[in-house]
Design a protein around this motif. Structure first.
Motif, short mmCIF file in Angstrom:
data_model
loop_
_atom_site.label_atom_id
_atom_site.label_comp_id
_atom_site.label_asym_id
_atom_site.label_seq_id
_atom_site.Cartn_x
_atom_site.Cartn_y
_atom_site.Cartn_z
N PHE A 70 1.04 -1.18 0.11
CA PHE A 70 -0.17 0.03 -0.11
C PHE A 70 0.94 1.15 0.08
CE2 PHE A 70 -2.63 -3.17 2.35
CZ PHE A 70 -3.66 -3.09 1.35
N ASN A 96 -0.48 -5.86 15.32
CA ASN A 96 -1.31 -4.91 14.54
C ASN A 96 -0.56 -4.55 13.46
OD1 ASN A 96 -2.37 -4.09 17.61
ND2 ASN A 96 -3.85 -4.25 15.97
N GLY A 97 -0.99 -4.77 12.27
CA GLY A 97 -0.32 -4.05 11.03
C GLY A 97 0.61 -5.02 10.60
N ALA A 98 0.51 -6.29 11.14
CA ALA A 98 1.45 -7.44 10.49
C ALA A 98 1.20 -7.72 9.05
CB ALA A 98 1.67 -8.53 11.35
N GLY A 99 0.19 -7.56 8.67
CA GLY A 99 -0.36 -7.92 7.54
C GLY A 99 -1.39 -9.26 7.18
N LYS A 100 -1.87 -9.60 8.46
CA LYS A 100 -2.82 -10.76 8.35
C LYS A 100 -4.03 -10.48 7.67
CE LYS A 100 -3.32 -10.39 12.84
NZ LYS A 100 -2.51 -9.18 13.14
N SER A 101 -4.78 -9.38 8.02
CA SER A 101 -6.13 -8.93 7.06
C SER A 101 -5.67 -9.02 5.81
CB SER A 101 -6.74 -7.73 7.78
OG SER A 101 -7.06 -7.99 9.27
N THR A 102 -4.43 -8.41 5.35
CA THR A 102 -4.42 -8.01 4.00
C THR A 102 -4.11 -9.14 3.37
OG1 THR A 102 -3.19 -5.92 4.74
CG2 THR A 102 -2.78 -6.82 2.59
N GLN A 161 -12.81 -9.05 10.14
CA GLN A 161 -12.33 -8.38 11.39
C GLN A 161 -13.48 -7.40 12.02
OE1 GLN A 161 -8.55 -6.86 11.24
NE2 GLN A 161 -8.75 -5.76 13.07
N GLU A 185 -9.90 -12.26 13.57
CA GLU A 185 -10.37 -11.84 14.87
C GLU A 185 -11.74 -12.00 15.20
OE1 GLU A 185 -8.62 -8.35 16.00
OE2 GLU A 185 -7.13 -8.29 14.67
N HIS A 226 -5.38 -12.14 18.23
CA HIS A 226 -4.33 -11.70 19.25
C HIS A 226 -4.34 -12.50 20.69
CE1 HIS A 226 -3.29 -8.45 16.55
NE2 HIS A 226 -4.68 -8.18 16.62
N1 LIG Z 1 -6.48 -0.39 2.67
C1 LIG Z 1 -5.28 -0.09 3.16
N2 LIG Z 1 -4.62 0.92 2.43
C2 LIG Z 1 -3.40 1.34 2.95
N3 LIG Z 1 -2.89 0.43 3.95
C3 LIG Z 1 -3.27 -0.62 4.33
C4 LIG Z 1 -4.49 -0.73 4.24
N4 LIG Z 1 -5.02 -1.86 4.68
C5 LIG Z 1 -4.00 -2.14 5.33
N5 LIG Z 1 -2.87 -1.32 5.43
C6 LIG Z 1 -1.60 -1.50 6.13
O1 LIG Z 1 -1.12 -2.65 5.71
C7 LIG Z 1 -0.45 -2.96 6.90
C8 LIG Z 1 -0.92 -4.34 7.16
O2 LIG Z 1 -2.31 -4.18 7.49
P1 LIG Z 1 -3.20 -5.51 8.20
O3 LIG Z 1 -4.60 -4.99 8.28
O4 LIG Z 1 -2.94 -6.70 7.29
O5 LIG Z 1 -2.93 -5.63 9.36
P2 LIG Z 1 -3.21 -6.91 10.58
O6 LIG Z 1 -2.29 -7.80 10.70
O7 LIG Z 1 -4.69 -7.28 10.11
O8 LIG Z 1 -3.45 -5.92 11.63
P3 LIG Z 1 -4.52 -6.24 12.87
O9 LIG Z 1 -4.03 -6.96 13.71
O10 LIG Z 1 -4.58 -4.94 13.54
O11 LIG Z 1 -5.75 -6.46 12.13
C9 LIG Z 1 -0.62 -2.19 7.78
O12 LIG Z 1 0.44 -1.34 8.01
C10 LIG Z 1 -1.82 -1.10 7.46
O13 LIG Z 1 -1.43 0.22 7.86
#
Ligand SMILES: Nc1ncnc2c1ncn2[C@@H]1O[C@H](COP(=O)(O)OP(=O)(O)OP(=O)(O)O)[C@@H](O)[C@H]1O
Ligand SMILES: Nc1ncnc2c1ncn2[C@@H]1O[C@H](COP(=O)(O)OP(=O)(O)OP(=O)(O)O)[C@@H](O)[C@H]1O
Ligand SMILES: [Mg+2]
Ligand SMILES: [Mg+2]
Lengths: 313, 353, 387, 509
Positions: free
Chosen positions: D15, D40-46, D87, D169, D201
């Protein structure tokens, strides 16, 4: 300034009221008058269409600066601006249509009409035609004197024939900028008046009125009366019901005033143009002779002053 | 979970109650109307309130508002704010007139059909433009809507030539049996095609919106596009479709003015009807039948004030009588309706990375 | 770890700041006028003569310039009005009504209050104008917080009411048993003309530079002063912070202990006041009286001006002057080239589109697309009805 | 190896400003429950959004049953039997349960465009019986508690015959009972041949339900292990990359005079909420009173009443002896009440504002940030710089828009604002929801530190572990009533779990 010597190669300009030079209102009539004169004199004529009331002064100045000799300003609303410009440009002749002159200014001719007389005749006509003893009227706005005169004249005229006639009429409810440009309101109101029993509709209010006329035309066996110009020529849609129009001869008046500038006989101050009933066209032979003669007499009486509409006294 | 179910029930009970009230009021009104028309009641003030003239005017004034409000609903239920109804309506009016005045030589029905089509074409073009700007180019939807209005006003005025004349319009069609019902027949079942269309469309759209697959998806993408997307609904495709259709529907309002009501076109002849439809849409809480009701109310207040003017009330200055529609709207809005609820995702661009 | 990212984001933000505000709008204008030209060609007009006439009429010479400035003056104020409301998350379609009420109030003071020196009378009239508009603006605010009535509906309705009410104020009456309105001028009424008397000299806004500019009055200065004042309120004052927070996130504002309802009402009042001031300077500076022909159309233009100016005070100023030029030059254009002046509106719409959709310009000119804060900066007014 | 149902190879997704996934590879076996851990922000949801076709990967490929597939939209994922519970719940609030489940795969009356609601309801009932996920098909989502909404989310996937389930989550908002139900369902599904990816988490859950565990950090897979061979400590270290103290050290409380006193507080239910009935409680200086309870049993109402965001019908709230029942939120906060709201996205901050502005969101009007109505930006930025330091908020600059921070950091921002000033009472509502262990540790330390500085803390949480680790006394809220108050020392998970479910077991209060 004032009249004086005849002018060669006259430059003629026209400033409309909010509207356009072919909008089928007095803007158009005035412009036709200008064109007649221009053709006669073989000179150029130009116009500016006003978009908003705040532009009057600028639009007139537009011509004045290009030192035009005659500037026609259309509509009472331009009266003030016209006088202001007239003072600033004494060499220029101004013709103000529908502009009442409180006191005479040498280079301004206010071309005004007795709308109440035209309206009066329309009233007489309507009252004589109605079968239901109910007539209707659809009017622009009472914020403009000419329209008020038409309505008052119309009602006085009608009552002169049938004292207890039922008149359903209304002014446009909206702001002035819309009063003359809302054909749907005109149409709907005409329909409402017809539902209320009226069988003759007099419509005085630019596009709004035209809406009423065309609406009336779509109902079988109803009469309508137009305004300003002979609307038989401008509004074919209304032919089925259009008995006549209460006309102000703006075109003729403007033409004559311009010519008077051309031949140096121009005089400032109040100038009364002819106002009356138009030709009956297709209805001419449908109307009873005595009615036509009666109308002619009344018209004569109003002109020579032997008869008065009773409005404004 | 006990309290939960009860709240859910409470909600549905409220809906039911509202339905009964509406039904009751409608019946009451019908009764009055017929009495007014049939008995001597009509000579009094009731005649002014419920006379045929008033009712016919009401419907007539309501039709463009209905089309406008339905257009708004189509767009906004799918999440696209539509400030531009006024413009789409105007474009429609012009489109209709342009074709009408140039097909005078054709048989009237044909020329009318063509004109209506051209109105819809114009409207859809505007609607599509709005969708394109707000979806593809992520333009603020209120700006885009405003631009549509300015554009439509400018173009229609610039291209319009007052020497164009049109003859003939949609004439009233009496529906066989129904038209003979006293009063109601005269008011509801003796109208032009577009009026019937407006009424039919309001009802049809209501059922489609709340009972059909399209409706379910439309409501979903307006409330929570992400949720719809995760369920495989193509959010932006539906937004394009709805907004484009919405444009066409608004245009029908303009077509009504030109082809059924007036018969001619006039610069900016929509005279703010688009904005009032906006009010009707919000007023009707984004539901087609609600919008129908709101539009009718607006139409009625206009009819009423007109009737009062015609009947020559002179004690009150006419200006105050003419305030009636607008004051009523505010009062009703502030007292009865209270808070309305817009589609949650309205105005938000929906994109996936 | 995050450092390289920071660098990149900082750099791109810097690029955006530098490039966007200049390049994008410039290209936007060019494109808009180009499309406008095509439209003219298609309908058989000559865009060159037209635009030349437009330029002449807008900026060619002092008279033209004066006209442009005169036209722009009310636009600046109504534009600020709409923009300010937007900042509070409110869509003020009611500027035209507030414009009229302000006008009426100021003219009433200007005509009726007699025998006071200018240094009292003029400020009094201006104040009345602001107050008139503010009052009319506050109504929808109150209705919203008190009854949840949506401001878009109420402001539209109040526009109609205002125009009827002000018409009545100056109504000549005399026929159909109607009484003249309280502000109507007897002399004029005698001729059936509906208008107020002329504003007393003590309440008139003097011309700015009489022998340089024609009929440009001190209203322009007032408008120009309003720009930094509004900017300051929004950006530097705590109240402005409250206004923007309410606009951005009402729940957060409540949570932060801000008086949300009060802020909404006050914002609407200020917006209304600005619109009222617009009408006031028009009448005190230009017309010298009020008549029904003077509609609140500048109020509607205010919406376009505000959106064109991206609801930022400085942007509003620029777009107001721009539109002043368009409309000022329109008449000249038609006069010189015979091209119908309505094309101006088309151009204006195109400019609005181009300026408001940087993405579009980017696509047209194959610029590299980028996400940037100032796109989200608009997100507020995008969320429309709010509710 | 055919028994691999889903395989992600070398997925990279960036991103603007962030590489969310950096060459990630992952495989999922049939009938397996795979836990995915990460800060948080590790990239799981992505990663999951990529697998579900919501995001398009910049590089890499996805294989289903060994076949490479194109996932350009959720439609494809659904077609391939992938279901995802997001989530942030993806439910349309004003619609009914049935409508939400049908959406996108509607049952219509024959060829007509109209929906067959009866058949829909029927289908929903079947499913909810079959998987023991009880829901009422006709309830409107916004009227039902999150626990039930969670079930609806799962039903949505099952209705589409998903064989691969992604749960992002899912337990963040559930009660112990609900969590146990969920696990039961997950195990059944797994047994029935479904494969599940489970993001959380909460390490305890991972150990309890997962067959295999994968950890991510800063967009990369950083480790894999099996529950048998792991402890919470090893997992935490694997995901954070350092030792994490899971049990925040906490001495005995030195409770002092009463700071907050709530007596016989009552208010009727608002839309979708519950009523409070005669709630009474006391919080002393230097102690932490934990309010346990399932989401939607009146926590929100209670907290908003105490902080002045809601009017109470009867009862009194007093702070440091003075009756504040009628006071505005501002008056209360200026009296020394700090408030960490449960919904940071809605209340806690203004996403488009800078970090600095958010850090003075409720003090902007005070000296030195404002002098006679004029803002002092210099002072505001200094303040921000300090707090960002002190609370270790990860942000490029103090001018960065707060909305673009990671959830954990957004939460730290809110905590920093509330604890960064002199207060006598801290009301903390769900202070660590959805926040990773690292941040949780940090926030918990802060709360305990405040207590030890003699501040009264009211901690409202649905998180039993949180309640148990932090509280000195525990009050249990059920359907708007406090049905028991117990000494933390004597309370057990089981007791509390029962109480939260409304089972009034006799307890030594
Ligand atoms: N739609 C988006 N636009 C820009 N950056 C994003 C977007 N979605 C996620 N990110 C960035 O990508 C990185 C990974 O986000 P992600 O949602 O995968 O984290 P996560 O592991 O799901 O965190 P959490 O445990 O809080 O859910 C984060 O740094 C976030 O800022
Ligand atoms: N459009 C976006 N731009 C920048 N960052 C984003 C965007 N959408 C999400 N993020 C970030 O991606 C990360 C993951 O987003 P997600 O939706 O999982 O929220 P989160 O961080 O888990 O917080 P929470 O769980 O409390 O909602 C978060 O840090 C969030 O701030
Ligand atoms: Mg996540
Ligand atoms: Mg999270």
């Amino acid at each position: 300034a004032g009249g004086g010597t005849a002018k060669e190669g006259l430059k003629i300009g026209l400033v409309t009221d909010v509207g356009r030079v072919n909008d089928r209102t007095f803007n158009q009539s005035a412009w036709e008058g200008v064109q007649d004169a221009a053709a006669e004199l073989g000179v150029e004529a130009k116009y500016i269409e006003t978009k908003a009331a705040t532009d009057y002064l600028d639009n007139i100045r537009q011509f004045a600066e290009e030192d035009y000799d005659v500037i026609v300003t259309v509509g009472y609303a331009l009266g003030e601006a016209t006088l202001e410009m007239a003072a600033e440009y004494p060499e220029t002749m101004f013709i103000g249509v529908d502009q009442f002159q409180a006191e005479t200014v040498a280079n301004v001719a206010g071309l005004v009409f007795r709308e109440d007389q035209a309206g009066y005749l329309a009233g007489v006509l309507a009252a004589s035609l109605t079968q239901t003893d109910t007539i209707g009227g659809v009017f622009g706005t009472d914020l403009i004197p000419a329209v008020v005169a038409f309505r008052e004249g119309y009602e006085l005229g009608a009552k002169s024939v049938k004292p207890d006639i039922n008149i359903i009429s209304a002014y446009h409810p909206g702001e002035i900028a819309q009063a003359f440009t809302d054909p749907e309101w005109g149409a709907a109101t005409a329909a409402q008046a017809i539902d209320g029993g009226a069988d003759v509709i007099f419509a005085a209010g630019g596009q709004t009125g035209n809406g009423a006329l065309e609406e009336t035309a779509t109902h079988e066996g109803f009469y309508c009366i137009g305004v300003d110009t002979d609307q038989w020529d401008t509004l074919p849609g209304a032919h089925p019901c259009l008995v006549a129009s209460a006309v102000k001869t703006v075109r003729k008046g403007v033409y004559e005033l311009i010519m008077s500038v051309a031949d140096g006989t121009f005089e400032g101050g109040q100038v009364y143009g002819e106002a009356g009933l138009s030709d009956f066209h297709d209805f001419a032979d449908k109307l009873p002779e005595e009615l036509k003669t009666k109308l002619a007499e009344i018209a004569q009486g109003l002109v020579d002053g032997s008869l008065s509409t009773g409005y404004g006294q | 979970m006990a309290p939960v179910e009860t709240t859910a029930r409470r909600a549905s009970a409220g809906v039911l109650r509202r339905r009964w009230i509406t039904a009751g009021l409608t019946l009451l009104l019908l009764a009055i109307v017929i009495l007014v028309d049939r008995t001597s009641l009509g000579d009094g003030p009731l005649g002014i309130l419920f006379g045929i003239g008033v009712l016919r005017f009401t419907l007539r004034a309501a039709v463009p508002l209905i089309f406008g409000a339905l257009s708004g609903i189509l767009c906004e239920r799918s999440g696209i704010i539509n400030i531009g109804i006024e413009g789409m309506m105007l474009a429609g009016a012009f489109g209709a007139f342009a074709v009408k005045s140039h097909t005078g030589q054709l048989p009237l029905p044909l020329s009318l059909a063509l004109s209506t089509l051209s109105a819809c074409a114009m409207g859809s073009a505007m609607g599509y433009l709005h969708a394109l700007l707000s979806i593809r180019f992520r333009m603020n939807q209120i700006i885009s809507g405003t631009a549509i209005i300015v554009l439509a006003t400018g173009l229609s005025t610039y291209l319009f030539d007052p020497d164009w004349l049109s003859r003939g319009k949609f004439s009233d069609i009496a529906i066989p049996v129904l038209a003979r019902i006293p009063v109601i027949g005269e008011v509801l079942f003796t109208n032009g095609l577009l009026t019937y269309l407006a009424l039919a469309m309001a009802i049809a759209l209501h059922f489609l919106l709340f009972r059909s697959r399209w409706g379910l998806r439309t409501r979903a993408i307006g409330e929570h596009p992400r949720a719809a997307d995760t369920m495989g609904v193509n959010v932006n495709r539906w937004r394009y479709i709805n907004t484009t259709i919405g444009g066409a529907v608004a245009a029908l309002g303009g077509a009504f003015l030109v082809l059924e009501a007036v018969g001619q076109f006039k610069e900016s002849m929509t005279a703010g009807r688009g904005f009032i439809s906006l009010a009707a849409m919000i007023f009707g809480n984004w539901s087609p039948l609600g919008a129908l009701g709101a539009s009718t109310l607006f139409g009625y207040t206009q009819a009423l004030q007109n009737q009062l003017l015609l009947s020559g009330i002179t004690r009150v200055p006419r200006f105050f009588i003419s305030m009636l529609p607008y004051v009523t709207t505010i009062v009703v809005l502030a007292s009865v309706v209270g808070r309305t609820r817009a589609p949650a995702a309205e105005g938000e661009v929906y994109e996936t990375e | 770890m995050a450092d390289p990212l920071d660098q990149r984001t900082r750099f791109s933000r810097w690029l955006v700041r530098l490039a966007h505000p200049l390049v994008s709008p410039a290209l936007a204008l060019v494109t808009a006028f180009a499309v406008g030209a095509v439209t003219m060609l298609l309908s058989g007009d000559n865009p060159l003569t037209a635009y030349w006439g437009l330029l002449q009429g807008a900026f060619g010479g002092l008279d033209a310039l004066s006209r442009t400035l005169r036209t722009a003056t009310p636009y600046i104020l109504t534009g600020l009005s709409v923009a300010f409301a937007f900042k509070a998350g409110l869509f003020n379609i009611g500027a035209s009504g507030q414009f009229l009420m302000g006008t009426a109030a100021s003219v009433a003071v200007g005509v009726l209050v007699k025998g006071v020196p200018a240094f009292i009378h003029l400020p009094l009239a201006l104040l009345a104008g602001f107050a008139g508009g503010a009052l009319w603006g506050a109504i929808p605010g109150v209705l919203k917080v008190w009854r949840g009535a949506h401001e878009v509906i109420t402001t539209i309705m109040l526009n109609y009411i205002a125009s009827l009410f002000t018409s009545w104020l100056v109504y000549a009456g005399g026929t159909q048993g109607q009484q003249p309105g309280p502000l109507s001028d007897p002399a004029a009424a005698a001729q059936g003309i509906s208008q107020t008397g002329t504003i007393l000299p003590t309440a008139k806004l003097p011309e700015l530079l009489p022998d340089v500019l024609t009929r440009v009055h001190w209203g322009l200065v007032i408008a120009l002063v309003a720009v930094p004042v509004i900017w300051w309120i929004l950006k530097r004052s705590t109240f402005g912070f409250e206004v923007r927070t309410v606009g951005e996130n009402m729940s957060a504002a409540r949570y932060a202990g801000m008086r949300v309802n009060w802020t909404i009402v006050l914002s609407m009042a200020i917006a209304g006041g600005l619109a009222g001031l617009a009408g006031t300077v028009e009448c005190l500076g230009l017309h010298g009286r009020f008549a029904p022909e003077f509609t609140g159309s500048a109020g509607f233009e205010g919406i376009t001006v505000a959106l064109l100016g991206r609801t930022e005070p400085v942007g509003v100023l620029l777009s107001a002057v721009f539109m002043g030029g368009l409309y000022g030059g329109a008449a000249k254009m038609q006069f010189e080239s015979g091209v119908r002046s309505e094309i101006i509106q088309v151009v204006q719409a195109l400019v609005l589109v181009m300026v408001a959709a940087p993405e579009l310009v980017r696509v047209v000119y194959r610029m590299r697309a980028r996400r940037s804060e100032e796109d989200t900066a608009e997100s507020k007014l995008a969320t429309g009805w709010g509710g | 190896m055919t028994d691999i149902v889903l395989e992600a190879r070398h997925i990279t997704k960036a991103f603007p400003g962030v590489v969310a996934n950096d060459d990630v590879s992952l495989s999922l076996h049939r009938g397996e429950i795979l836990a995915l851990l990460g800060e948080n922000g590790a990239g799981k949801s992505t990663l999951m959004n990529v697998v579900y076709g919501l995001y398009r990967a910049d590089q890499g490929e996805i294989l289903i049953e060994g076949e490479p597939v194109q996932l350009s939209s959720p439609r494809d994922a659904i077609r391939l039997g992938i279901g995802m519970v997001h989530q942030h719940f993806q439910l349309v609030q004003p619609m009914t349960v049935t409508e939400n489940i049908l959406l996108g795969s509607e049952i219509t009356l024959g060829r007509t465009p109209f929906l067959d609601f009866e058949a829909g309801r029927q289908r929903v009932r079947e499913l909810s019986v079959r998987y023991g996920l009880s829901v009422n098909p006709d309830d409107v989502i916004e009227h039902i508690p999150v626990g039930v909404q969670q079930r609806v989310e799962i039903l949505k996937a099952l209705y589409r015959q998903a064989r691969i389930l992604i749960l992002d989550e899912p337990t963040a908002v559930l009660t112990p009972q609900e969590i146990q139900d969920l696990f039961r369902v997950m195990r059944e599904l797994a047994r029935g041949g479904h494969s599940i990816i489970f993001i959380t988490h909460k390490l305890r859950e991972v150990l309890e339900v997962a067959h295999r565990i994968v950890a991510m950090r800063q967009g990369r897979v950083v480790g894999e292990s099996l529950p048998e061979s792991s402890t919470q400590a090893t997992l935490a270290e694997m995901m954070v990359g350092r030792k994490v103290i899971l049990q925040v050290p906490k001495g005995p409380a030195h409770a002092d005079q009463v700071v907050l006193e709530v007596r016989d507080l009552s208010m009727s239910a608002t839309r979708g909420g519950v009523a409070l009935k005669d709630v009474s409680l006391e919080v002393h200086a230097g102690e932490i009173l934990g309010v346990a309870g399932v989401q939607g049993n009146g926590q929100t109402e209670l907290v908003e009443a105490i902080t002045g965001l809601r009017h109470v019908q009867s009862g009194a709230i007093s702070m440091n002896g003075s009756n504040v029942t009628a006071w505005s939120p501002r008056q209360r906060s200026s009296m020394g009440m700090a408030y960490i709201p449960e919904d940071r996205h809605r209340f806690g901050m203004v996403g488009s504002y800078s970090v600095a502005e958010n850090l003075v969101l409720n003090t902007y009007h005070l000296e030195p940030y404002s002098r006679r109505g004029v803002r002092d930006d210099a002072a505001i930025r200094d303040h921000a710089e300090q707090l960002v330091q002190a609370f270790d908020i990860r942000t490029p600059t103090v001018d960065t828009a707060a909305g673009s921070l990671s959830g954990g950091n957004q939460q730290k921002l809110v905590v920093a604002r509330e604890l960064g000033r002199e207060v006598s009472l801290l009301v903390a509502s769900q202070p660590t929801r959805g926040v990773d262990v690292g941040s949780i540790e940090f926030i918990h330390r802060q709360i305990v530190a405040q207590r030890d500085r003699g501040i009264a803390v009211l901690l409202v949480s649905a998180e039993l572990d949180e309640i148990l680790t932090l509280s000195d006394r525990i009050a249990v809220l059920y359907e708007g009533e406090i049905i028991a108050t117990v000494e933390a020392s004597q309370a057990t998970r089981e007791q509390l779990g029962l109480l939260m479910a409304g089972v009034r077991a006799p307890l030594n209060a």
